[in-house]
Design an enzyme around this catalytic site. Structure first.
Site, PDB file in Angstrom:
ATOM      1  CG  ASP A 170      -2.034  -0.959   1.170  1.00 47.56           C
ATOM      2  OD1 ASP A 170      -2.213  -1.566   0.098  1.00 47.56           O
ATOM      3  OD2 ASP A 170      -2.746  -1.138   2.174  1.00 47.56           O
ATOM      4  CG  ASP A 227     -12.165  -5.629  -3.872  1.00 46.94           C
ATOM      5  OD1 ASP A 227     -11.199  -6.320  -4.254  1.00 46.94           O
ATOM      6  OD2 ASP A 227     -12.071  -4.418  -3.618  1.00 46.94           O
TER       7      ASP A 227
END
Length: 251
Positions: free
Chosen positions: A13, A132
């Site tokens: 990230d 997702d």
């Protein structure tokens, strides 16, 4: 779909040009430096690297391009960047900066033509669509905005549409398994293995066996974050374990 050697992909990230949730490797001078971390993963035997840009602002878009330029010059494995990519121009800038693939998520749901346009302009091999998925009563639904919004789309139907529009790969995250370290969703991974484009399984890796299980039900690659970043699993050892268990990997 089953292709060639199975791939191991660490995911980082990145926010405002820095790696967040720092990486806890021994001997890192700067645990937040994407270049140093990317180089380390390159040397450890990762097959690819994935950056998820979680910078919210538009100003941050320039930062990720700079990061990609710096990282790409030191990296010999493919780099995928996802997060906040909304236009053909965004994609173009990242690919020109040196990343190999871009990952589209919410933007692909909101404007599916972006997939077609990107595949036509840059080639399917550059276009990854991130899905997702969360288990619902009678199947799996696609969620966006970090799992906050249910699109009410069936995950596998969306995957087939994405494939027909020209995506070259799908990054499949099981929201139910993500962060729990109890293993990837084998049920979901198995459903997606019926596609003719590769599936990267994500969400739930906790031990070496979990990777083996996901590959055995048809994942082409496995992506994980914290278990690699905090040295719980070393990529070299993971690959040796997989090879010893009959999974074809590049050592």
């Amino acid at each position: 779909m089953n292709h060639f050697a199975k791939r191991i992909i660490p995911c980082l990230d990145v926010k405002d040009g820095r790696v967040v949730k720092g990486v806890n490797f021994v001997g890192l001078v700067d645990a937040g430096d994407p270049v140093e971390i990317a180089k380390r993963y390159n040397d450890e035997g990762a097959d690819e690297l994935c950056f998820l840009d979680i910078t919210a602002s538009h100003l941050g878009r320039d930062t990720i391009v700079d990061v990609v330029k710096k990282v790409a010059s030191k990296l010999f494995i493919p780099l995928t960047v996802g997060g906040g990519i909304r236009t053909i121009d965004d994609i173009s800038r990242l690919l020109n900066a040196g990343c190999d693939k871009v990952s589209l998520n919410s933007s692909a749901i909101k404007d599916p033509n972006l997939i077609d346009e990107a595949a036509k302009k840059f080639g399917s091999q550059c276009v990854v669509v991130a899905i997702d998925a969360k288990k619902i009563e009678n199947g799996y639904s696609v969620f966006i905005n970090g799992g906050r919004i249910d699109t009410k789309k069936d995950a596998f139907s969306w995957a087939k549409e994405v494939e027909s529009r020209g995506a070259g790969e799908i990054l499949l995250t099981s929201m139910d398994n993500d962060g729990v370290k109890q293993g990837f969703s084998l049920e979901l991974t198995k459903i997606f293995s019926a596609l003719s484009i590769p599936t990267i399984a994500s969400g739930g890796a906790g031990k070496m066996e979990h990777f083996k299980d996901a590959f055995e039900v048809g994942a082409d690659a496995c992506l994980a974050a914290s278990i690699f970043h905090f040295g719980e699993i070393e990529i070299k050892k993971l690959k040796e374990y997989l090879k010893a268990n009959g999974v074809e990997v590049r050592l």
